[in-house]
Design an enzyme around this catalytic site. Sequence first.
Site, PDB file in Angstrom:
ATOM      1  N   ASP A 193      18.574  15.559   1.895  1.00  0.00           N
ATOM      2  CA  ASP A 193      17.372  15.677   2.732  1.00  0.00           C
ATOM      3  C   ASP A 193      17.719  16.345   4.056  1.00  0.00           C
ATOM      4  OD1 ASP A 193      14.633  15.256   3.429  1.00  0.00           O
ATOM      5  OD2 ASP A 193      15.265  13.584   4.713  1.00  0.00           O
ATOM      6  N   VAL A 204      15.293   8.467  15.546  1.00  0.00           N
ATOM      7  CA  VAL A 204      16.270   7.389  15.730  1.00  0.00           C
ATOM      8  C   VAL A 204      17.647   8.000  15.958  1.00  0.00           C
ATOM      9  CG1 VAL A 204      16.613   7.097  13.232  1.00  0.00           C
ATOM     10  CG2 VAL A 204      17.212   5.245  14.757  1.00  0.00           C
ATOM     11  N   GLY A 205      17.917   9.148  15.319  1.00  0.00           N
ATOM     12  CA  GLY A 205      19.209   9.810  15.513  1.00  0.00           C
ATOM     13  C   GLY A 205      19.251  10.484  16.877  1.00  0.00           C
ATOM     14  N   HIS A 225      14.237  17.834   5.151  1.00  0.00           N
ATOM     15  CA  HIS A 225      14.353  16.748   6.152  1.00  0.00           C
ATOM     16  C   HIS A 225      13.015  16.027   6.351  1.00  0.00           C
ATOM     17  CE1 HIS A 225      16.681  15.254   9.949  1.00  0.00           C
ATOM     18  NE2 HIS A 225      15.936  14.300   9.405  1.00  0.00           N
ATOM     19  N   ARG A 275      22.646  12.978   8.111  1.00  0.00           N
ATOM     20  CA  ARG A 275      22.740  14.236   8.841  1.00  0.00           C
ATOM     21  C   ARG A 275      23.605  15.206   8.044  1.00  0.00           C
ATOM     22  NH1 ARG A 275      18.903  12.744  11.187  1.00  0.00           N
ATOM     23  NH2 ARG A 275      18.581  12.541  13.440  1.00  0.00           N
ATOM     24  N   ILE A 288      20.815  11.306   3.261  1.00  0.00           N
ATOM     25  CA  ILE A 288      19.556  11.232   4.016  1.00  0.00           C
ATOM     26  C   ILE A 288      19.864  11.054   5.511  1.00  0.00           C
ATOM     27  CG2 ILE A 288      18.036  10.395   2.187  1.00  0.00           C
ATOM     28  CD1 ILE A 288      19.511   7.954   4.672  1.00  0.00           C
ATOM     29  N   GLY A 327      12.691  12.626   5.616  1.00  0.00           N
ATOM     30  CA  GLY A 327      12.980  11.188   5.503  1.00  0.00           C
ATOM     31  C   GLY A 327      11.930  10.300   6.156  1.00  0.00           C
TER      32      GLY A 327
HETATM   33  O1  LIG Z   1      16.666  10.658  13.272  1.00  0.00           O
HETATM   34  C1  LIG Z   1      15.516  10.623  12.838  1.00  0.00           C
HETATM   35  O2  LIG Z   1      14.600  10.041  13.438  1.00  0.00           O
HETATM   36  C2  LIG Z   1      15.139  11.301  11.570  1.00  0.00           C
HETATM   37  O3  LIG Z   1      16.234  11.824  10.899  1.00  0.00           O
HETATM   38  C3  LIG Z   1      14.167  12.411  11.870  1.00  0.00           C
HETATM   39  O4  LIG Z   1      14.841  13.367  12.619  1.00  0.00           O
END
Ligand SMILES: O=C(O)[C@H](O)CO
Length: 332
Positions: free
Chosen positions: A270, A83-84, A294, A246, A244, A296
Amino acid sequence: MASTIRPRLFITQQMPSQFIHALERVFELDYQDTPTPLSPEQILFRIRAHPPDAILFASKIKIDKELLSAVGDKLKMLATFSVGYDHIDVKECQKRGIPIGYTPGVLTDATADLAVALLLATARRITEAVRANGEWGTSCDVMWMCGKPLTNATVGIVGLGRIGLAIARRLQPFSIQRVLYSGTREKYFDSNADKAFFKYVPFAELLGESDFVIIACELNEYTKNMFNKNAFEQMKNDAILINIARGGIIDQDALYDALTNGLIGAAGLDVTVPEPLPTEHRLLTLENCTIFPHIGSADVSARHQMAQICVDNLFNFFSAKPMVHQLKLGDA
Ligand SMILES: O=C(O)[C@H](O)CO
């Protein structure tokens, strides 16, 4: 598919085989089918040798100007398994007219679950307690291994978006007193109970009032290093910081000082800079810092749904249909 020539797809990470089988029916695959991550040099070598029409990658792969230039005009779209999107030079992609598919929504619950697990692990000193099994019985102090309670706590959430709100909802049954939140805009709540429970406050007030501070916002030019010496000085001395989102949102040198000088009580991370954090990193030596690798979104259902969205984004784009989730220019 409009054309009989199969587009070339470079997949930079291992994925469950059913998704690979679905993709290979449509694409000519260049698939990194080993758990070992590719280095930036290996990626550049591969794409120069065989420029792809699309790349499917996760957040540890940096999509920067050098990589985009190396692929050249052949590249038509990007599909990120995340998602990021702070690992992508979105402005450069926009300049080159390269659309980006991403995977919002489906990892909200997994990430919120993990945030609560990390918060409880940090507050109740779980990793420290597991390591202390051998010394159990050597202490007759009734306060041995005591942690910090959630009951009646004020919880500050930086970024009350999808994930921030899902974390707050999970914490309500722990009898927390209220949620303070900061971010770009105030949220509208329907119920009077929510209106009383959630309070939109300036960042400084959140820092000063919260027993637990949870970072759930995106990393951008405004949030980079927003948790610095100045921020830690405004927090309660026994506050617990959870991240959780970045790693780049926290100035890690300032965090180390804050944790060792007693400016704040503990931290649970995380996400870090870099990822993975080198095993000799000094944050890993602190009892009051719990660090996860990481994870999450690492639940089976979330990762399968993320993979499916990536596949659908790719299929749709190469069939001239709208992607399921395409990053909008305004999102960047
Ligand atoms: O951004 C995202 O999807 C999570 O942090 C996994 O990278």
